[in-house]
Write a protein that holds these residues in place. Sequence first.
Motif, mmCIF file in Angstrom:
data_model
loop_
_atom_site.group_PDB
_atom_site.id
_atom_site.type_symbol
_atom_site.label_atom_id
_atom_site.label_comp_id
_atom_site.label_asym_id
_atom_site.label_seq_id
_atom_site.Cartn_x
_atom_site.Cartn_y
_atom_site.Cartn_z
ATOM 1 N N MET A 131 0.842 -1.210 0.000
ATOM 2 C CA MET A 131 0.000 0.000 0.000
ATOM 3 C C MET A 131 0.868 1.247 0.000
ATOM 4 N N ASN A 132 0.472 2.202 -0.810
ATOM 5 C CA ASN A 132 1.064 3.526 -0.745
ATOM 6 C C ASN A 132 0.160 4.315 0.186
ATOM 7 N N THR A 133 -0.601 5.260 -0.329
ATOM 8 C CA THR A 133 -1.639 5.881 0.480
ATOM 9 C C THR A 133 -2.738 4.856 0.736
ATOM 10 N N MET A 134 -3.313 4.869 1.922
ATOM 11 C CA MET A 134 -4.481 4.038 2.167
ATOM 12 C C MET A 134 -5.581 4.917 2.749
ATOM 13 N N ALA A 135 -6.806 4.545 2.458
ATOM 14 C CA ALA A 135 -7.924 5.377 2.882
ATOM 15 C C ALA A 135 -9.088 4.515 3.309
ATOM 16 N N TRP A 136 -9.986 5.127 4.066
ATOM 17 C CA TRP A 136 -11.252 4.517 4.443
ATOM 18 C C TRP A 136 -12.375 5.349 3.829
ATOM 19 N N TYR A 137 -13.345 4.651 3.279
ATOM 20 C CA TYR A 137 -14.565 5.246 2.766
ATOM 21 C C TYR A 137 -15.741 4.520 3.418
ATOM 22 N N ARG A 138 -16.906 5.122 3.320
ATOM 23 C CA ARG A 138 -18.097 4.456 3.829
ATOM 24 C C ARG A 138 -19.289 4.758 2.939
ATOM 25 N N GLN A 139 -20.239 3.857 2.982
ATOM 26 C CA GLN A 139 -21.451 4.029 2.201
ATOM 27 C C GLN A 139 -22.646 3.631 3.043
ATOM 28 N N ALA A 140 -23.485 4.619 3.332
ATOM 29 C CA ALA A 140 -24.711 4.382 4.084
ATOM 30 C C ALA A 140 -25.820 3.990 3.106
ATOM 31 N N PRO A 141 -26.857 3.320 3.605
ATOM 32 C CA PRO A 141 -27.955 2.904 2.718
ATOM 33 C C PRO A 141 -28.563 4.087 1.982
ATOM 34 N N ARG A 163 -16.633 7.534 20.066
ATOM 35 C CA ARG A 163 -17.834 8.378 20.158
ATOM 36 C C ARG A 163 -18.681 8.210 18.902
ATOM 37 N N ILE A 164 -18.925 6.951 18.583
ATOM 38 C CA ILE A 164 -19.668 6.627 17.362
ATOM 39 C C ILE A 164 -21.109 7.098 17.488
ATOM 40 N N GLN A 165 -21.636 7.603 16.382
ATOM 41 C CA GLN A 165 -22.992 8.128 16.337
ATOM 42 C C GLN A 165 -23.837 7.333 15.325
ATOM 43 N N PRO A 166 -25.165 7.372 15.464
ATOM 44 C CA PRO A 166 -26.013 6.627 14.519
ATOM 45 C C PRO A 166 -25.741 6.983 13.060
ATOM 46 N N THR A 187 -23.437 4.813 10.837
ATOM 47 C CA THR A 187 -23.865 3.520 10.305
ATOM 48 C C THR A 187 -23.629 3.466 8.800
ATOM 49 N N ALA A 188 -22.876 2.469 8.371
ATOM 50 C CA ALA A 188 -22.516 2.353 6.956
ATOM 51 C C ALA A 188 -21.679 1.094 6.762
ATOM 52 N N VAL A 189 -21.461 0.763 5.502
ATOM 53 C CA VAL A 189 -20.434 -0.223 5.161
ATOM 54 C C VAL A 189 -19.132 0.551 4.959
ATOM 55 N N TYR A 190 -18.105 0.117 5.656
ATOM 56 C CA TYR A 190 -16.812 0.790 5.603
ATOM 57 C C TYR A 190 -15.862 0.002 4.690
ATOM 58 N N TYR A 191 -15.202 0.738 3.787
ATOM 59 C CA TYR A 191 -14.326 0.132 2.798
ATOM 60 C C TYR A 191 -12.902 0.657 2.955
ATOM 61 N N GLY A 206 -15.578 -4.593 2.201
ATOM 62 C CA GLY A 206 -16.399 -3.802 3.101
ATOM 63 C C GLY A 206 -16.731 -4.529 4.387
ATOM 64 N N THR A 207 -16.913 -3.752 5.439
ATOM 65 C CA THR A 207 -17.335 -4.300 6.728
ATOM 66 C C THR A 207 -18.447 -3.415 7.280
ATOM 67 N N GLN A 208 -19.509 -4.039 7.749
ATOM 68 C CA GLN A 208 -20.691 -3.304 8.193
ATOM 69 C C GLN A 208 -20.505 -2.768 9.609
ATOM 70 N N VAL A 209 -20.812 -1.505 9.762
ATOM 71 C CA VAL A 209 -20.865 -0.878 11.082
ATOM 72 C C VAL A 209 -22.292 -0.391 11.294
ATOM 73 N N THR A 210 -22.913 -0.875 12.351
ATOM 74 C CA THR A 210 -24.282 -0.479 12.672
ATOM 75 C C THR A 210 -24.300 0.111 14.069
ATOM 76 N N VAL A 211 -24.850 1.316 14.187
ATOM 77 C CA VAL A 211 -24.872 2.024 15.451
ATOM 78 C C VAL A 211 -26.309 2.131 15.936
ATOM 79 N N SER A 212 -26.552 1.656 17.131
ATOM 80 C CA SER A 212 -27.887 1.736 17.716
ATOM 81 C C SER A 212 -27.953 2.944 18.642
ATOM 82 N N SER A 213 -29.087 3.613 18.620
ATOM 83 C CA SER A 213 -29.230 4.827 19.437
ATOM 84 C C SER A 213 -29.844 4.513 20.784
#
Length: 118
Positions: free
Chosen positions: A29-39, A82-85, A88-92, A111-118
């Motif tokens: 890896m050179n630069t690496m990044a995280w992205y996310r996609q919510a429904p 300090r995760i917030q609702p 919630t997204a799939v993180y890539y 991708g890995t799913q992150v789900t935050v409950s309120s």
Amino acid sequence: QVQLVESGGGLVQAGGSLRLSCAASGFVMNTMAWYRQAPGKQREFVAKISSGGWINYADSVKGRFTISRDNARNTGVLQMNRIQPEDTAVYYCNAPRISSGLVVGDYWGQGTQVTVSS
């Protein structure tokens, strides 16, 4: 075989923490990044770290998320506090595909799913 594999997602209560990991194989890896996609939304940038440690965050996660990497192990981490609702997204995990010194595309994890409950 070139791969980016994420792990560490799951269900977490608002205000909690999660640690996402990304492991690269078949390339360095050179630069690496995280992205996310919510429904129903487009994929969005979360954080990026260069091979030299330069870091950039999306405003929405600044002060709560921390990106890091281990160049020797070719891995990266996104520590989410300090995760917030709305997190919630799939993180890539993402890294540029480089050929002859030029960026010619991107590698993406599954991708890995992150789900935050309120």
